[in-house]
Design an enzyme around this catalytic site. Sequence first.
Site, short mmCIF file in Angstrom:
data_model
loop_
_atom_site.label_atom_id
_atom_site.label_comp_id
_atom_site.label_asym_id
_atom_site.label_seq_id
_atom_site.Cartn_x
_atom_site.Cartn_y
_atom_site.Cartn_z
N GLU A 127 23.62 -24.49 3.85
CA GLU A 127 24.55 -24.19 3.12
C GLU A 127 24.37 -24.48 1.45
O GLU A 127 25.38 -24.93 0.83
CB GLU A 127 26.18 -24.54 3.26
CG GLU A 127 26.56 -24.23 5.02
CD GLU A 127 27.81 -24.27 5.29
OE1 GLU A 127 28.71 -24.52 4.25
OE2 GLU A 127 28.04 -24.31 6.65
N GLU A 140 31.08 -29.66 11.44
CA GLU A 140 31.85 -30.67 10.79
C GLU A 140 32.93 -31.48 11.63
O GLU A 140 33.94 -31.59 11.29
CB GLU A 140 32.83 -29.79 9.54
CG GLU A 140 32.15 -29.19 8.57
CD GLU A 140 32.85 -28.75 7.50
OE1 GLU A 140 34.07 -28.47 7.70
OE2 GLU A 140 32.42 -28.03 6.47
C1 XIL Z 1 33.74 -21.07 3.22
C2 XIL Z 1 33.62 -19.93 2.87
O1 XIL Z 1 32.58 -19.78 1.98
C3 XIL Z 1 34.90 -19.38 2.28
O2 XIL Z 1 34.92 -17.94 1.97
C4 XIL Z 1 36.04 -19.46 3.28
O3 XIL Z 1 37.15 -19.10 2.73
C5 XIL Z 1 36.20 -20.80 3.68
O4 XIL Z 1 34.73 -21.17 4.39
N1 XIL Z 1 31.55 -25.35 4.95
C6 XIL Z 1 31.34 -24.49 5.92
C7 XIL Z 1 31.55 -23.09 5.64
O5 XIL Z 1 30.79 -24.75 6.98
O6 XIL Z 1 32.20 -22.26 6.49
C8 XIL Z 1 32.69 -22.90 4.48
O7 XIL Z 1 32.73 -21.51 4.02
C9 XIL Z 1 31.99 -23.84 3.27
C10 XIL Z 1 32.05 -25.04 3.71
#
Ligand code: XIL
Length: 408
Positions: A315, A199
């Site tokens: 994701e 990101e």
């Molecule tokens: C999220 C997790 O799912 C949560 O449990 C944590 O508290 C915060 O991070 N994009 C990403 C992930 O790259 O690392 C994130 O994961 C969700 C959004």
Amino acid sequence: MPNVSYETLKLPTGDMAKRRTFLYGAAGALGFGGSWLAAQQGFSSTSQQTYGSDQGLVASKNHLSNDDNRRASLSDRAASKGLLYGATVTAHRISSDASFAACVARECNILVAEIDLKWKALRPAPDQFDFSRSDRLLDFTQRHNMQFRGHTLVWHNGLPDWFESTVTADNAEQFLRTHIQTVVSQYAGKMHSWDVVNEAILPAHGRQNGLRGTPWLSLLGESYIEIAFETAAQADPDAMLVYNDFGLDYDISEEERKRTAVLELLSRLQSRGIPTHALGIQAHLHGDLTHFNPDKLRSFIQDVASMGLKVLITELDVSDRRLPRDIDTRDRQVAEVYEAYLTAALAEPSVIAVLTWGLSDRYTWLTHFQPRSDGAAVRPLPLDDRLQPKRAWRAIADAFDEMSERDG
Ligand code: XIL
């Protein structure tokens, strides 16, 4: 019903063809009926009937016989096409919820750590590393013949509390190099891929180069991205090194700007000879958004592939927060979004893996990050909170069944 653990159904071999035959054979021999998953989990006939209501959908597909079709896991369907399918998990849930772990072992051939490889989890203090949870995840993947993905080495979130008061412009490069060198070396030769930088692009922050304002950018300038990829490549020359980001999916101007900025970043890195191998498209989708344009997504993926890069859908989930409360309506809409998105993405041969951000609605970050205003539990993932396959599972299975084989 015999008491069968998933362990007894899993073969210690990577030969997917043999494994599929074994799984079908074992399921048949044990007398699994309409729902293999329900049979393994010992769920009530009510929950079996819920899955049974999808049987019309199952019967309409003729790639496999109806019985085999019902029993083939997402991992087997993906593997038969040379694709990886997996989900994000935490070591805690894998250790504390045996039914969930059994589903993960069955459905996935790759796992990614949801929190256990983030700075906050690994770095209790500036001079310490704690690999206990990530080692447990690695062990789980090895016992179940899965691949393991690392997430993530550089991110503006998930930093430990000590970070802000400890890391300065003078020591930031050393902290970054030491972290990546230590963590990537710990798993060298054992990781399928690493989300090296997560990101880093956000055009809305107004910079010419599209970069997001983050602690790392403030401390080191754009060079933090190069340092990260170079250090990771030195520590594990075999791992696929991925740039991962969200907001790349929809046909809206904000996401068009983001796609352009990501392509420009990847191109800058390549022109400087920085080792980058793949783009991770997070694909956090929304059940109510109508701005999806399959041609736009495909042409973006083609642009990435034309740079010699692979693409991973890293994701995937579909938020139902703004969909009607009725479960059947919600599940249908969520499933439609899965199928439309995956059908477009998987038409591109550069897409080598699909990971959902969780496997079951029992454990999804959206419960906390995108709750419904009516208080109903969210349903964004392939299995419901009782670990039963939903229409979303079927949509993913169909997309895998209908895609063409990967070259490898
Ligand atoms: C999220 C997790 O799912 C949560 O449990 C944590 O508290 C915060 O991070 N994009 C990403 C992930 O790259 O690392 C994130 O994961 C969700 C959004």
